[in-house]
Scaffold this motif. Sequence first.
Motif, short mmCIF file in Angstrom:
data_model
loop_
_atom_site.label_atom_id
_atom_site.label_comp_id
_atom_site.label_asym_id
_atom_site.label_seq_id
_atom_site.Cartn_x
_atom_site.Cartn_y
_atom_site.Cartn_z
N ALA A 263 0.81 -1.10 -0.22
CA ALA A 263 0.08 0.18 -0.04
C ALA A 263 0.64 1.22 -0.04
O ALA A 263 1.96 1.66 0.66
N ASN B 137 0.20 7.00 -6.42
CA ASN B 137 -1.22 6.25 -7.11
C ASN B 137 -0.11 5.28 -8.37
O ASN B 137 -0.58 4.39 -9.36
N SER C 215 0.31 -1.44 -6.56
CA SER C 215 -0.44 -1.30 -8.06
C SER C 215 -1.52 -2.04 -6.98
O SER C 215 -0.85 -2.42 -5.82
N ASP C 216 -2.79 -3.13 -7.26
CA ASP C 216 -3.46 -3.79 -6.42
C ASP C 216 -2.83 -5.38 -6.34
O ASP C 216 -1.58 -5.49 -7.49
N GLU C 217 -3.20 -6.08 -5.98
CA GLU C 217 -3.11 -7.83 -5.51
C GLU C 217 -3.05 -7.96 -7.60
O GLU C 217 -1.97 -8.47 -8.12
N ASP C 218 -4.06 -7.69 -7.94
CA ASP C 218 -3.78 -8.62 -9.23
C ASP C 218 -2.99 -8.25 -10.43
O ASP C 218 -2.90 -8.04 -11.38
N SER C 219 -3.00 -6.61 -9.86
CA SER C 219 -2.15 -6.02 -11.37
C SER C 219 -1.01 -6.29 -11.30
O SER C 219 -0.05 -6.67 -12.20
N GLY D 258 -10.87 -3.97 -1.05
CA GLY D 258 -9.77 -4.62 -2.79
C GLY D 258 -8.52 -5.42 -0.88
O GLY D 258 -7.36 -6.33 -1.82
N ASP D 259 -8.63 -5.90 0.27
CA ASP D 259 -8.01 -7.06 0.48
C ASP D 259 -8.67 -7.99 0.50
O ASP D 259 -9.49 -8.54 1.54
N THR D 260 -7.99 -8.95 -0.40
CA THR D 260 -8.47 -10.21 -0.40
C THR D 260 -8.83 -11.31 0.62
O THR D 260 -9.53 -11.79 1.12
N SER E 209 -13.79 1.34 2.53
CA SER E 209 -12.20 2.28 2.64
C SER E 209 -12.07 2.39 4.14
O SER E 209 -12.91 2.38 4.85
#
Length: 513
Positions: free
Chosen positions: A31, A180, A206-210, A358-360, A386
């Motif tokens: 993050a 970002n 970036s997020d987990e998937d990215s 967004g946190d799996t 959030s």
Amino acid sequence: MRRLILLLLCCCFSCLAIAATDRVLTLALGAEPDAGFDPILGWGKYNRPLFQSTLLRRNKQLELVGDLATSWTLSADRLTWQVSLRKGVNFSDGTALTAEDVKFTFDTAKQIASIHDLTNLESVEVVSDGELQFHLQQADITFIDNFVSLAIVPKANYGPQYGLAPIGSGPLKFVRWDRNQQLIMVPNPYYYGQKLQFRKVVVIFSDEDSRYSRLRVGQLDLSAIAPRYAQLLPPAYRLWRIDSVDNRGIAWPMLPKQGNNISNNVGNDVSSDLAIRSAIDLVIDRKVLVEQLLEGHATPAYSIADGLPWGPVAQVSKPQVDPEAAVALLEKNGWQLQGGIRHRNGVDASMTLYYLAGDTVRQQLALAVAQMVKPLGIQITPVGKSWEAIYKQMHQQPVLFGFGSHSATEVRSVHHSQYRGQGYFNSGYYSNPAVDKALNEAQHAPSWQASLPYWQSAQQLIAQDKPWTWLVNLKHLYAANVCLDFDSPGIEAHGHGWPLANNIEYWHWQCPN
């Protein structure tokens, strides 16, 4: 001939060293700090701040060692710390770091009531260019943790925008932050310690998937990853599993509903009942969470400090899974089952469980908990939001939080009534005078060793009240290029990603470029 061979070998090693230092390291650590890279506002509290230095550090054995400080002693009355500073330290702009900078940092953090609790700090006195005294209002053995968690900023260059382009005396020098997107850093030429072995470090946000998509096409040298990707790494990457004290648990609102006024949104008539919290504890199968949900990349959690010297004794708080006992407990306390949901005095056993969107891992844990308590007739609805949105709800609905620190002060911050409703720590308004007393005695103990029984006593009482249902301690997972070696990282605190860089100056590239 022997001299010639040695000369050739030296040349080869020299070439490898030059190649390593010329490499750009591209990372995705996790993050992005919302408030930027300002230690006074919280940057570096759970990880090494990288741009700045602290007075002390904890080594891999969690022992205190000097960073900027070369010596630190406590007076006989335990009210004054005397600290001597390393000589010849410069900030990354070449200006000298002095005792005035240290005083300014602590004074500023105290004045703005930051994430650092400095209420016990009476004053900071500059004795000489390289010596300071920290005067306390009352004896507090845990005050020394502030020497580890609060990094030093330059008095001459500090202001409201400091966190956007920080100057410090740490191993890395700030170059640019594209919010970002990315953070660019280079080795600090004035750093007094081990020099970084890479020419530049780029951190991608970036997020987990990215992050996983970037790994698949080879755009990253290193990425923090979620457990669901651990078995799917591209061939060029190696999985690193790092032990941590990073836990996940549910904080329960501990007071009954206090009113309908939106400005007084405190309390929950369901979670405030010990029978509800105890019944939930009896049906949470932590073994299932660890082995099936997280594929073994975690351990069961029973407190905020499992396995740490100040944690609870092992046999105190390990509830056994017992659904029949949970049902009997609810029935005994008047929670009757009607239409699949329990009710008592017109109150439905229904709650919303908030987690960070967004946190799996948090999402999966929240969903699993909801399914585990459903047979009891307790309805839990997981909702991802959030932190800003969760902040508005956390005093009246349960939240799936994460904590875990190298400091025992976190036990106090999360459980002492002094911190009810302050920030994210004691969001449930938990209060037990006996717990407060034990935590105060720990804080005022004559030595660190003497404080340990009080920390453990407090947590035995906390386990009986169940203000939290602790779920798991995570293993931090990283996918790294097979050529990248982290040397020997230590056990990590809360915050998957950034803590890995605590020893970044010892990382090395073990393949030719």
